[in-house]
Design a protein around this motif. Structure first.
Motif, short mmCIF file in Angstrom:
data_model
loop_
_atom_site.label_atom_id
_atom_site.label_comp_id
_atom_site.label_asym_id
_atom_site.label_seq_id
_atom_site.Cartn_x
_atom_site.Cartn_y
_atom_site.Cartn_z
N THR A 85 -3.00 -10.27 4.39
CA THR A 85 -4.38 -9.88 4.10
C THR A 85 -4.90 -10.67 2.92
OG1 THR A 85 -3.63 -8.08 2.65
CG2 THR A 85 -4.03 -7.56 4.97
N ALA A 140 -8.47 -9.90 -13.28
CA ALA A 140 -9.70 -9.73 -12.51
C ALA A 140 -10.86 -10.50 -13.13
CB ALA A 140 -10.04 -8.25 -12.39
N ASP A 183 -3.73 3.53 -1.33
CA ASP A 183 -3.93 2.75 -2.55
C ASP A 183 -3.19 1.42 -2.49
OD1 ASP A 183 -5.49 4.74 -3.64
OD2 ASP A 183 -3.97 5.44 -5.07
N ARG A 184 -3.87 0.34 -2.92
CA ARG A 184 -3.21 -0.95 -3.09
C ARG A 184 -2.47 -0.91 -4.42
NH1 ARG A 184 -6.42 -5.12 -4.08
NH2 ARG A 184 -5.01 -6.64 -3.13
N ARG A 233 0.83 -1.20 0.00
CA ARG A 233 0.00 0.00 0.00
C ARG A 233 0.86 1.25 0.00
NH1 ARG A 233 -5.44 -0.54 0.88
NH2 ARG A 233 -6.13 -2.60 1.63
N PRO A 290 -6.62 -3.71 -8.66
CA PRO A 290 -8.08 -3.78 -8.44
C PRO A 290 -8.41 -4.41 -7.09
CG PRO A 290 -7.51 -4.55 -10.65
CD PRO A 290 -6.21 -4.38 -9.91
N ASP A 291 -9.47 -3.92 -6.48
CA ASP A 291 -9.86 -4.42 -5.16
C ASP A 291 -10.14 -5.92 -5.16
OD1 ASP A 291 -9.62 -1.90 -4.06
OD2 ASP A 291 -11.75 -1.41 -4.30
N SER A 292 -10.55 -6.45 -6.30
CA SER A 292 -10.92 -7.87 -6.37
C SER A 292 -9.72 -8.81 -6.42
CB SER A 292 -11.80 -8.12 -7.59
OG SER A 292 -11.10 -7.79 -8.79
N PRO A 296 -1.83 0.66 -9.78
CA PRO A 296 -2.94 0.35 -8.88
C PRO A 296 -3.44 -1.08 -9.09
CG PRO A 296 -3.28 2.46 -9.98
CD PRO A 296 -2.13 1.80 -10.66
#
Length: 336
Positions: free
Chosen positions: A336, A294, A84-85, A69, A110-112, A108
């Protein structure tokens, strides 16, 4: 903070866990990243030995690819912000709890996407995509032969070749690796022995239109004989430890084009440091690759994770040729 520090060029035993100062953020176009995982490659061992294309000033912290991050941004950074990841490519420095890197090679996530899925994308998949698309102009009509198709860039080339519509022939050293390549989209999988004969049999005697070679050594010569007339050969590394000599007479009579491809040119790993110049194009490439991942169209894999004190074991696993995908070391204490 904790970091793995190489104080002299040599073996992995010359790298030790130490307490070092937090990284400075003096460059307005830089960001500081808190690292969760960092990848390990054959280049890692070469850099520690002082045998890579670049020799870092001693002492240095190894590691060229990390996921984590953003915790701080330089004043000129607008496309990223703290929290930001991201995945980042660095000159070195990733085997530390935090490192600072120019924003141009920070991407960056993606959150997924879980961090271990995102980690292999910039270097392995970026190299494979740019080599196949930018240098070889791979088309759906092509037959693509991928050497070293069981790990790293080779396995990425199998998946990207399939995604681009080519017929993919994966060459890997073990039955397990060949089975994995087929599961990921290769049309055929072959062993390195009698390579040319196998490829010719699969292509009606014609051969492969594009060859991806991250291996070098004796296999390079076999791959030239497995190539079709007018084929494009992409030389991207020498995982075998042996740099081959190209038989120019064979290039001539078969009208072969030999492309040398150093992905490092696009990410600042040359004396001219062209990373800012190539950043827009590479950011678009990474956006495409992250989107494919993704959507489940790519399967980036970290097959083994070692503790920060396990770099030697990670490098030994790579040298054993039994690794599928990539290996990594865990920097952050909690996953995580």
């Amino acid at each position: 903070m904790k970091a793995l520090v190489c104080k002299q060029f040599g073996g992995v035993e010359d790298v030790e866990l130490a307490t070092v100062s937090e990284p400075a953020l003096a460059d307005p176009h830089a960001v500081t990243i808190e690292v969760e995982f960092a990848s390990v490659s054959h280049a890692t061992g070469l850099m520690i030995a002082g045998q890579y294309q670049r020799r870092p000033p001693l002492p240095f912290v190894p590691g060229t690819e990390a996921v984590g991050r953003v915790v701080a941004c330089g004043k000129a950074v607008t496309r990223l912000r703290p929290g930001d990841r991201v995945v980042a490519i660095a000159d070195w420095g990733c085997y530390a709890e935090r490192f600072t890197v120019p924003e141009y090679t920070v991407y960056p996530v993606p959150d997924s996407l879980p961090p271990k899925v995102a980690l292999p994308i910039p270097l392995s998949y970026g190299t494979a995509y740019c080599g196949l698309v930018w240098r070889c102009a791979l088309t759906p009509q092509d037959t693509l032969l991928v050497l070293g198709a069981g790990a790293g860039v080779g396995l990425a080339a199998v998946e990207i070749g399939r995604q681009l519509g080519a017929t993919v022939v994966a060459c890997a050293s073990t039955e397990a690796k060949r089975a994995d390549a087929l599961r990921r989209g290769a049309t055929h999988a072959v062993a390195p022995q009698d390579l040319a004969a196998q490829v010719k049999a699969l292509t009606g005697g014609r051969g492969a239109d594009v060859v991806v070679d991250p291996v070098g050594g004796d296999l390079f010569g076999q791959a030239l004989r497995a190539a079709a007339p007018n084929a494009r050969i992409l030389s991207i590394g020498f995982a075998s430890g042996s740099i081959p000599q190209a038989p120019v007479n064979l290039l001539l009579v078969k009208n072969l084009t030999l492309h040398g491809f150093f992905f490092g040119r696009y990410i600042g790993w040359t004396p001219s440091d062209e990373r800012a110049e190539h950043a827009p194009a590479l950011q678009q490439v990474m956006s495409t690759l992250f989107q494919w991942a993704a959507e489940g169209k790519l399967e980036p894999t970290v097959s083994a994770v070692y503790p920060i004190t396990g770099l030697g074991d990670a490098l030994a696993a790579l040298e054993s040729r039994k690794v599928v995908g990539k290996v990594a070391i865990k920097i952050k204490e909690t996953e995580t």
